[in-house]
Design an enzyme around this catalytic site. Sequence first.
Site, PDB file in Angstrom:
ATOM      1  N   LYS A  83       0.859  -1.185   0.000  1.00 28.45           N
ATOM      2  CA  LYS A  83       0.000   0.000   0.000  1.00 28.45           C
ATOM      3  C   LYS A  83       0.899   1.240   0.000  1.00 28.45           C
ATOM      4  CE  LYS A  83      -4.199   0.421   2.482  1.00 28.45           C
ATOM      5  NZ  LYS A  83      -4.856   0.815   3.738  1.00 28.45           N
TER       6      LYS A  83
HETATM    7  C1  E4P Z   1      -8.089   1.727   3.721  1.00 26.51           C
HETATM    8  O1  E4P Z   1      -7.405   0.839   3.256  1.00 26.51           O
HETATM    9  C2  E4P Z   1      -7.855   2.373   5.031  1.00 26.51           C
HETATM   10  O2  E4P Z   1      -7.196   1.465   5.874  1.00 26.51           O
HETATM   11  C3  E4P Z   1      -9.105   2.750   5.771  1.00 26.51           C
HETATM   12  O3  E4P Z   1     -10.263   2.403   5.074  1.00 26.51           O
HETATM   13  C4  E4P Z   1      -9.076   4.093   6.397  1.00 26.51           C
HETATM   14  O4  E4P Z   1     -10.332   4.371   6.962  1.00 26.51           O
HETATM   15  P1  E4P Z   1     -10.584   5.467   8.103  1.00 26.51           P
HETATM   16  O5  E4P Z   1     -10.954   6.745   7.440  1.00 26.51           O
HETATM   17  O6  E4P Z   1     -11.744   4.904   8.886  1.00 26.51           O
HETATM   18  O7  E4P Z   1      -9.316   5.576   8.906  1.00 26.51           O
END
Ligand code: E4P
Length: 232
Positions: A83
Amino acid sequence: MRLFVDTGSVSEVEEIAAWGVLAGATTNPSLLAKEDGDPGEIIRRICELVGGPVSAEVVSSDPAGMIAEGRALRELHEHVTVKVPFCEQGLAATHALTAEGIPVNVTLVFSANQALLAAGAGATYVSCFMGRLDDISVDSGQVVSEIVECFRAGGVTSQVIAASVRHPEHVVTAAQLGCEIATVPAKVLRQMLDHPLTAAGAERFRADWESRPEFGDWLRALVSERATATRD
Ligand code: E4P
């Protein structure tokens, strides 16, 4: 649409993987920072549990650092997807990692233009953060819809992940708009189970069946006959 779980918790992945609905998982530095234990072991265990792509995020801010971290993360397990945060440096790292055959999930995408750049750099997945868009009063459904439309119109093969999912309605919207994946926190996946009519219906079936005790005897005998026949 495939469902991923968005978590850094092995016990949450164990719980949800047992339902048989998971195609993958996403972690991020904030989620992993809440957990005890070695992050590498956590990522490996999640990979084994879901048997599909598991995103693990780089934290360097320069392309060389991102690439080095991405290669190392990928070596943790064959299911690791690297990522990479959306930014100029992230695009360069995405391009380099993809050229090595390493799948990349470009994260922190909030517009169709960013999504097109991520796809252009070769991203396998592009994560659009719905909840964080809603937080700033931008219609997340509109943004996701633009991304999906741009990808379809241009024959882009990068898959759209609906991320930052805050409630079950986000999941339905993502599916209706044609996202390939929604990555969903365990809490929201549990909320997706519930409907009052399901609970009431199950209770009615149980009570009606138990009003005929001989039916229970019949079903137990049926199961037992089958077990005997299979054993012989
Ligand atoms: C995506 O891969 C992220 O880990 C995640 O969805 C972030 O979400 P949040 O806005 O709840 O932190």
